[in-house]
Design a protein around this motif. Structure first.
Motif, PDB file in Angstrom:
ATOM      1  N   ASN A  79       0.832 -16.762 -11.356  1.00 35.52           N
ATOM      2  CA  ASN A  79      -0.353 -15.934 -11.551  1.00 35.52           C
ATOM      3  C   ASN A  79      -0.981 -16.163 -12.922  1.00 35.52           C
ATOM      4  OD1 ASN A  79      -0.146 -14.765  -9.017  1.00 35.52           O
ATOM      5  ND2 ASN A  79       1.138 -13.097  -9.768  1.00 35.52           N
ATOM      6  N   GLN A 126     -10.380  -9.794  -7.189  1.00 38.17           N
ATOM      7  CA  GLN A 126      -8.967 -10.004  -7.517  1.00 38.17           C
ATOM      8  C   GLN A 126      -8.179  -8.728  -7.285  1.00 38.17           C
ATOM      9  OE1 GLN A 126      -6.917  -8.744 -10.150  1.00 38.17           O
ATOM     10  NE2 GLN A 126      -5.227 -10.083  -9.654  1.00 38.17           N
ATOM     11  N   TRP A 130      -5.163  -8.450  -4.730  1.00 37.79           N
ATOM     12  CA  TRP A 130      -3.846  -8.061  -5.226  1.00 37.79           C
ATOM     13  C   TRP A 130      -3.317  -6.840  -4.480  1.00 37.79           C
ATOM     14  CZ3 TRP A 130      -0.363 -10.455  -8.119  1.00 37.79           C
ATOM     15  CH2 TRP A 130       0.697  -9.720  -8.601  1.00 37.79           C
ATOM     16  N   SER A 131      -4.176  -5.842  -4.269  1.00 37.57           N
ATOM     17  CA  SER A 131      -3.718  -4.633  -3.575  1.00 37.57           C
ATOM     18  C   SER A 131      -3.406  -4.937  -2.121  1.00 37.57           C
ATOM     19  CB  SER A 131      -4.745  -3.512  -3.682  1.00 37.57           C
ATOM     20  OG  SER A 131      -5.936  -3.862  -3.018  1.00 37.57           O
ATOM     21  N   SER A 133      -2.333  -7.923  -0.927  1.00 39.19           N
ATOM     22  CA  SER A 133      -1.092  -8.697  -0.872  1.00 39.19           C
ATOM     23  C   SER A 133       0.107  -7.832  -1.224  1.00 39.19           C
ATOM     24  CB  SER A 133      -1.168  -9.922  -1.784  1.00 39.19           C
ATOM     25  OG  SER A 133      -1.251  -9.535  -3.129  1.00 39.19           O
TER      26      SER A 133
END
Length: 144
Positions: A79, A126, A130-131, A133
């Protein structure tokens, strides 16, 4: 809060004064045509390094929060590499980074609003990615 405002004003003034708020100057630097920003970055890194070295020894505690100084180690993972790569490409294409974008707006560069909108859109996307995944990852057995 007033110290944060004063710090931001000094930072923005420094970016504008050093020409780092002008995308064309930054692009000249990135194309190895103007090396003036090397001195600006070195100066900033030197002041930051000295502060991180001396502040814990001289102050003992953080002046605004009273917390003790401690090292925060962050993992260097995929990341970080991906985020750094995206940041670098965006910086190289636009000639502006987030902090300098606001300073550039302050010196009258209204066209920079497109770059600021792109930064906000990228941060939003993003965060959504992210939330999403994080919510689809399987929970390990026995984890609370």
């Amino acid at each position: 809060m007033p110290l944060v405002l004063i710090g931001g004003l000094i930072f923005g003034f420094g970016l504008a004064y050093s020409q780092m708020a002008r995308p064309e100057v930054v692009l000249d630097f990135l194309q190895f045509e103007d090396f003036g920003l090397v001195f600006v970055m070195f100066g900033g890194a030197a002041v930051t390094g000295l502060t991180f070295f001396l502040a814990p020894r001289l102050l003992g505690r953080a002046p605004l929060t009273g917390d003790t100084f401690e090292r925060r180690l962050k993992s260097f993972d995929r990341n970080v590499l991906l985020g750094g790569g995206i940041f670098g490409v965006g910086w190289g294409l636009s000639g502006i980074c987030p902090g300098a974008a606001y300073a550039s707006l302050g010196i009258g560069n209204v066209a920079i609003l497109w770059a600021i909108a792109g930064m906000f859109l990228g941060a939003y996307l993003q965060g959504r990615w992210w939330s999403r995944s994080a919510s689809t990852e399987p929970v390990a057995a026995g984890a609370d």
